[in-house]
Write a protein that holds these residues in place. Structure first.
Motif, mmCIF file in Angstrom:
data_model
loop_
_atom_site.group_PDB
_atom_site.id
_atom_site.type_symbol
_atom_site.label_atom_id
_atom_site.label_comp_id
_atom_site.label_asym_id
_atom_site.label_seq_id
_atom_site.Cartn_x
_atom_site.Cartn_y
_atom_site.Cartn_z
ATOM 1 N N GLN A 9 65.082 68.033 16.742
ATOM 2 C CA GLN A 9 64.087 69.091 16.666
ATOM 3 C C GLN A 9 62.775 68.512 16.130
ATOM 4 N N ALA B 30 68.851 68.725 14.761
ATOM 5 C CA ALA B 30 69.005 70.171 14.633
ATOM 6 C C ALA B 30 70.189 70.491 13.716
ATOM 7 N N THR C 252 58.694 69.493 14.762
ATOM 8 C CA THR C 252 57.635 70.408 14.355
ATOM 9 C C THR C 252 56.325 69.630 14.367
ATOM 10 N N THR D 265 57.320 76.108 14.094
ATOM 11 C CA THR D 265 58.724 76.473 14.277
ATOM 12 C C THR D 265 59.427 75.335 14.996
ATOM 13 N N PRO D 266 60.568 74.838 14.493
ATOM 14 C CA PRO D 266 61.232 73.694 15.122
ATOM 15 C C PRO D 266 61.543 73.938 16.597
ATOM 16 N N THR D 267 61.199 72.958 17.433
ATOM 17 C CA THR D 267 61.468 73.007 18.866
ATOM 18 C C THR D 267 62.509 71.951 19.201
#
Length: 323
Positions: free
Chosen positions: A129, A292, A131, A137-139
């Motif tokens: 993840q 993640a 940012t 917001t973490p992608t």
């Protein structure tokens, strides 16, 4: 009776993917229905739409499998909405590069892919993840992220050129950038150790840009990344160091790049440096990359026997320690 009989599948398709055609979609759906699956098809209309489709659908239904029809960016968008869902993710690789599908040995033949879905073999992967300054917001990403040159290329890439030329579009964009602007160096910290770089590649897998092996180990099964840190754009020095690596000889004391592993990667610079993950632009530095918090189930052939844990010794000849 087929093991897949009665399964309900949601097939989310990116119609701008490089190898998509309406006829191919029709044939693939027919193959899935032939093995007893009930298939609902949704077409995306823009970047990020896959995530919206899946979240909306999961709020009302619980399919057995969600199929991502597209490239690595489409897969990442769908995975973003699935992280707490009980169903599994499957891949219909119709994108330009399809790096994750190659990494997990997903069949590119649609009939073989349907047969894989019928068997339902599942593997667990550990996504990354990211940012950035623009996306706090973490992608999620499932294959790799790139900061610096990679980010510049994706940010300036023509979607139409990518649609018609596939991976060649990235080469053209890279050449245009190399001729038009100098690439500023920036700082990349891997588990707290700082490095000066012009390109940082952070990957869960071995492959880069399609079938090209960049790393020795696949790390999809653990909370770590392979990291390539390019310190200078010197083609001759890069080629020489790669030859030395192949010959298993120690590179120069002033290497062009370093390869290591790490769990937390932070990139920063006084001016914005662009970043991409799984082929989509993600924003600019400062940025942070970690694994993640939740694993993801993917329909894929059984995982090969894993090699021994990769050494923490970097290819530049310097030791790196986890912190």
């Amino acid at each position: 009776m087929s093991q897949s009989a009665g399964r309900h599948l949601l097939l989310v398709v990116n119609p701008t993917a490089g190898h998509y055609t309406e006829q191919r979609l029709t044939n693939f759906v027919q193959q899935l229905e032939h093995i007893g699956c009930d298939v609902q098809v949704e077409l995306t209309r823009r970047q990020g739409h896959s995530t919206e489709i899946v979240r909306s659908y999961l709020a009302r239904n619980t399919p057995d499998i969600i199929i991502a029809g597209g490239g690595d960016g489409t897969i990442a968008e769908i995975a973003q909405a699935m992280m707490k869902a009980p169903c599994a993710l499957a891949l219909w690789p119709i994108g330009s590069a399809n790096v994750l599908a190659r990494e997990l040995h997903i069949p590119f033949d649609d009939a073989e892919n349907a047969a894989l879905l019928a068997r339902g073999t599942r593997r667990t992967v550990w996504p990354g993840q990211i940012t950035t300054a623009e996306q706090t917001t973490p992608t999620l990403f499932l294959q790799m992220a790139g900061v610096g040159l990679d980010g510049w290329i994706v940010q300036n890439l023509s979607p139409m050129l990518k649609k018609h030329t596939g991976r060649v579009a990235y080469v053209i964009a890279a050449l245009q950038l190399a001729l038009s602007r100098p690439l500023p160096p920036f700082k990349t910290r891997v588990d707290g150790i700082s490095h000066r770089t012009v390109l940082s590649i952070i990957s869960k897998g071995r492959l880069y840009g399609g079938p090209f092996a960049l790393f020795h180990h696949n790390l999809h099964h653990q909370p770590a990344f392979s990291v390539l840190l390019l310190h200078r754009l010197n083609p001759l020095l890069i080629i020489w160091q790669m030859i030395m690596m192949r010959l298993k000889r120690r590179p120069s004391s002033n290497p062009a790049f370093t390869i290591l592993t790490g769990e937390t990667i932070i990139c920063d610079h006084t001016s914005p440096i662009p970043a991409q993950s799984d082929g989509d632009f993600r924003g600019v530095t400062p940025l942070r990359i970690t694994s993640a918090p939740t694993l993801l189930k993917i329909i894929a052939p059984p995982q090969p026997v894993a090699p021994s844990t990769p050494s923490q010794r970097s290819t530049s000849g310097r030791n790196t320690k986890r912190r």
